[in-house]
Design a protein around this motif. Structure first.
Motif, PDB file in Angstrom:
ATOM      1  N   HIS A   1       5.624 -12.204  16.046  1.00 36.53           N
ATOM      2  CA  HIS A   1       5.305 -13.602  16.748  1.00 36.53           C
ATOM      3  C   HIS A   1       3.328 -13.529  17.085  1.00 36.53           C
ATOM      4  CE1 HIS A   1       4.310  -9.695  20.025  1.00 36.53           C
ATOM      5  NE2 HIS A   1       6.046 -10.103  19.878  1.00 36.53           N
ATOM      6  N   SER A   2       2.947 -13.608  17.248  1.00 41.37           N
ATOM      7  CA  SER A   2       1.532 -14.176  18.439  1.00 41.37           C
ATOM      8  C   SER A   2       1.025 -13.045  19.512  1.00 41.37           C
ATOM      9  CB  SER A   2       0.804 -14.833  17.699  1.00 41.37           C
ATOM     10  OG  SER A   2       1.079 -15.754  19.254  1.00 41.37           O
ATOM     11  N   GLN A   3      -0.188 -12.761  19.158  1.00 36.06           N
ATOM     12  CA  GLN A   3      -1.092 -12.210  20.121  1.00 36.06           C
ATOM     13  C   GLN A   3      -1.145 -13.631  21.880  1.00 36.06           C
ATOM     14  OE1 GLN A   3      -2.785 -12.733  18.058  1.00 36.06           O
ATOM     15  NE2 GLN A   3      -4.596 -13.406  18.558  1.00 36.06           N
ATOM     16  N   LEU A   4      -1.242 -13.187  22.771  1.00 36.11           N
ATOM     17  CA  LEU A   4      -1.607 -14.304  23.711  1.00 36.11           C
ATOM     18  C   LEU A   4      -2.777 -15.578  23.075  1.00 36.11           C
ATOM     19  CD1 LEU A   4      -1.028 -12.501  26.714  1.00 36.11           C
ATOM     20  CD2 LEU A   4       0.355 -14.181  26.192  1.00 36.11           C
ATOM     21  N   LEU A   5      -2.324 -17.032  23.427  1.00 38.54           N
ATOM     22  CA  LEU A   5      -3.219 -17.656  22.633  1.00 38.54           C
ATOM     23  C   LEU A   5      -3.903 -18.866  23.579  1.00 38.54           C
ATOM     24  CD1 LEU A   5      -0.995 -18.118  18.867  1.00 38.54           C
ATOM     25  CD2 LEU A   5      -3.220 -16.782  19.555  1.00 38.54           C
ATOM     26  N   ASP A   6      -4.851 -19.561  23.565  1.00 39.50           N
ATOM     27  CA  ASP A   6      -5.355 -20.341  24.406  1.00 39.50           C
ATOM     28  C   ASP A   6      -5.867 -21.342  23.118  1.00 39.50           C
ATOM     29  OD1 ASP A   6      -6.118 -22.546  26.123  1.00 39.50           O
ATOM     30  OD2 ASP A   6      -7.612 -20.487  26.737  1.00 39.50           O
ATOM     31  N   LEU A   7      -4.943 -21.742  22.788  1.00 40.97           N
ATOM     32  CA  LEU A   7      -5.304 -23.202  21.337  1.00 40.97           C
ATOM     33  C   LEU A   7      -5.752 -24.169  21.590  1.00 40.97           C
ATOM     34  CD1 LEU A   7      -1.745 -22.883  19.779  1.00 40.97           C
ATOM     35  CD2 LEU A   7      -4.443 -21.622  19.618  1.00 40.97           C
ATOM     36  N   GLN A   8      -5.677 -24.596  23.029  1.00 39.58           N
ATOM     37  CA  GLN A   8      -6.560 -25.957  23.519  1.00 39.58           C
ATOM     38  C   GLN A   8      -7.683 -25.389  23.975  1.00 39.58           C
ATOM     39  OE1 GLN A   8      -5.162 -28.724  22.555  1.00 39.58           O
ATOM     40  NE2 GLN A   8      -3.486 -27.737  21.971  1.00 39.58           N
ATOM     41  N   HIS A   9      -8.222 -24.287  24.732  1.00 39.35           N
ATOM     42  CA  HIS A   9      -9.073 -24.100  25.132  1.00 39.35           C
ATOM     43  C   HIS A   9      -9.177 -24.252  26.897  1.00 39.35           C
ATOM     44  CE1 HIS A   9     -10.862 -22.400  21.455  1.00 39.35           C
ATOM     45  NE2 HIS A   9     -11.050 -23.857  20.686  1.00 39.35           N
ATOM     46  N   ASP A  10      -7.866 -24.852  27.782  1.00 40.52           N
ATOM     47  CA  ASP A  10      -7.898 -25.308  28.430  1.00 40.52           C
ATOM     48  C   ASP A  10      -7.608 -24.290  30.042  1.00 40.52           C
ATOM     49  OD1 ASP A  10      -5.169 -24.903  27.835  1.00 40.52           O
ATOM     50  OD2 ASP A  10      -5.177 -27.225  28.247  1.00 40.52           O
ATOM     51  N   GLY A  11      -7.017 -22.888  28.959  1.00 37.56           N
ATOM     52  CA  GLY A  11      -5.934 -22.410  30.560  1.00 37.56           C
ATOM     53  C   GLY A  11      -4.541 -21.873  29.675  1.00 37.56           C
ATOM     54  N   THR A  12      -3.850 -23.020  28.676  1.00 30.60           N
ATOM     55  CA  THR A  12      -2.647 -23.141  29.264  1.00 30.60           C
ATOM     56  C   THR A  12      -2.493 -21.974  27.771  1.00 30.60           C
ATOM     57  OG1 THR A  12      -2.433 -25.704  29.524  1.00 30.60           O
ATOM     58  CG2 THR A  12      -0.951 -24.627  28.117  1.00 30.60           C
ATOM     59  N   ILE A  13      -1.476 -20.700  28.376  1.00 28.86           N
ATOM     60  CA  ILE A  13      -1.696 -19.590  27.373  1.00 28.86           C
ATOM     61  C   ILE A  13      -0.338 -20.087  26.197  1.00 28.86           C
ATOM     62  CG2 ILE A  13      -0.820 -17.633  27.109  1.00 28.86           C
ATOM     63  CD1 ILE A  13      -3.844 -17.809  28.251  1.00 28.86           C
ATOM     64  N   THR A  14      -0.270 -20.206  25.045  1.00 25.09           N
ATOM     65  CA  THR A  14       1.173 -20.231  24.295  1.00 25.09           C
ATOM     66  C   THR A  14       1.245 -19.129  23.064  1.00 25.09           C
ATOM     67  OG1 THR A  14      -0.080 -22.027  24.107  1.00 25.09           O
ATOM     68  CG2 THR A  14       1.626 -21.588  22.186  1.00 25.09           C
ATOM     69  N   VAL A  15       2.205 -18.473  23.268  1.00 27.24           N
ATOM     70  CA  VAL A  15       2.816 -17.724  21.779  1.00 27.24           C
ATOM     71  C   VAL A  15       3.542 -18.425  20.949  1.00 27.24           C
ATOM     72  CG1 VAL A  15       4.091 -15.441  21.490  1.00 27.24           C
ATOM     73  CG2 VAL A  15       3.083 -15.375  23.590  1.00 27.24           C
ATOM     74  N   GLU A  16       2.916 -18.148  19.574  1.00 25.15           N
ATOM     75  CA  GLU A  16       2.737 -18.869  18.599  1.00 25.15           C
ATOM     76  C   GLU A  16       4.853 -17.837  17.948  1.00 25.15           C
ATOM     77  OE1 GLU A  16       1.390 -19.580  13.498  1.00 25.15           O
ATOM     78  OE2 GLU A  16       0.119 -19.437  15.371  1.00 25.15           O
ATOM     79  N   VAL A  17       5.811 -18.044  17.292  1.00 30.42           N
ATOM     80  CA  VAL A  17       6.798 -17.874  16.712  1.00 30.42           C
ATOM     81  C   VAL A  17       6.643 -18.180  15.427  1.00 30.42           C
ATOM     82  CG1 VAL A  17       9.045 -16.766  17.465  1.00 30.42           C
ATOM     83  CG2 VAL A  17       7.539 -16.774  19.172  1.00 30.42           C
ATOM     84  N   HIS A  18       6.855 -16.781  14.927  1.00 28.14           N
ATOM     85  CA  HIS A  18       7.563 -17.435  13.111  1.00 28.14           C
ATOM     86  C   HIS A  18       8.448 -16.461  12.418  1.00 28.14           C
ATOM     87  CE1 HIS A  18       6.599 -17.898   9.273  1.00 28.14           C
ATOM     88  NE2 HIS A  18       6.920 -17.243   8.813  1.00 28.14           N
TER      89      HIS A  18
END
Length: 91
Positions: free
Chosen positions: A16-33
């Motif tokens: 898994h990734s670190q905490l991500l804000d991919l949309q730069h809008d404060g929505t926190i995401t985690v990427e799982v592989h």
């Protein structure tokens, strides 16, 4: 950066990734592989939490993807916890 989470009995590695804000809008995401070695390369799949959006899945069956999604739903809180702490080994 991807952090190790678990290895399943069939050899599938889950990271898994670190905490991500991919949309730069404060929505926190985690990427799982998910990745599993094969005779000709790798089966791999990638999903974003908490939306459960699959970026891709190659080599895994529809039934395996369904099981992965159930696994993700049962572990989503841990992915976010460990992503915020720099991985499970830093927790």
């Amino acid at each position: 950066m991807m952090y190790p989470y678990m290895t399943l009995n069939d050899g599938t590695e889950i990271t898994h990734s670190q905490l991500l804000d991919l949309q730069h809008d404060g929505t926190i995401t985690v990427e799982v592989h998910f990745e599993r070695t094969t005779d000709t390369g790798f089966d791999s799949a990638r999903c974003f939490l908490p939306s459960y959006t699959w970026l891709y899945h190659e080599g895994f069956s529809a039934e395996e993807i369904k099981r992965f999604e159930q696994f993700l739903k049962r572990n989503v809180h841990l992915f976010f916890k460990f992503a915020g702490q720099g991985g499970i080994f830093c927790a």
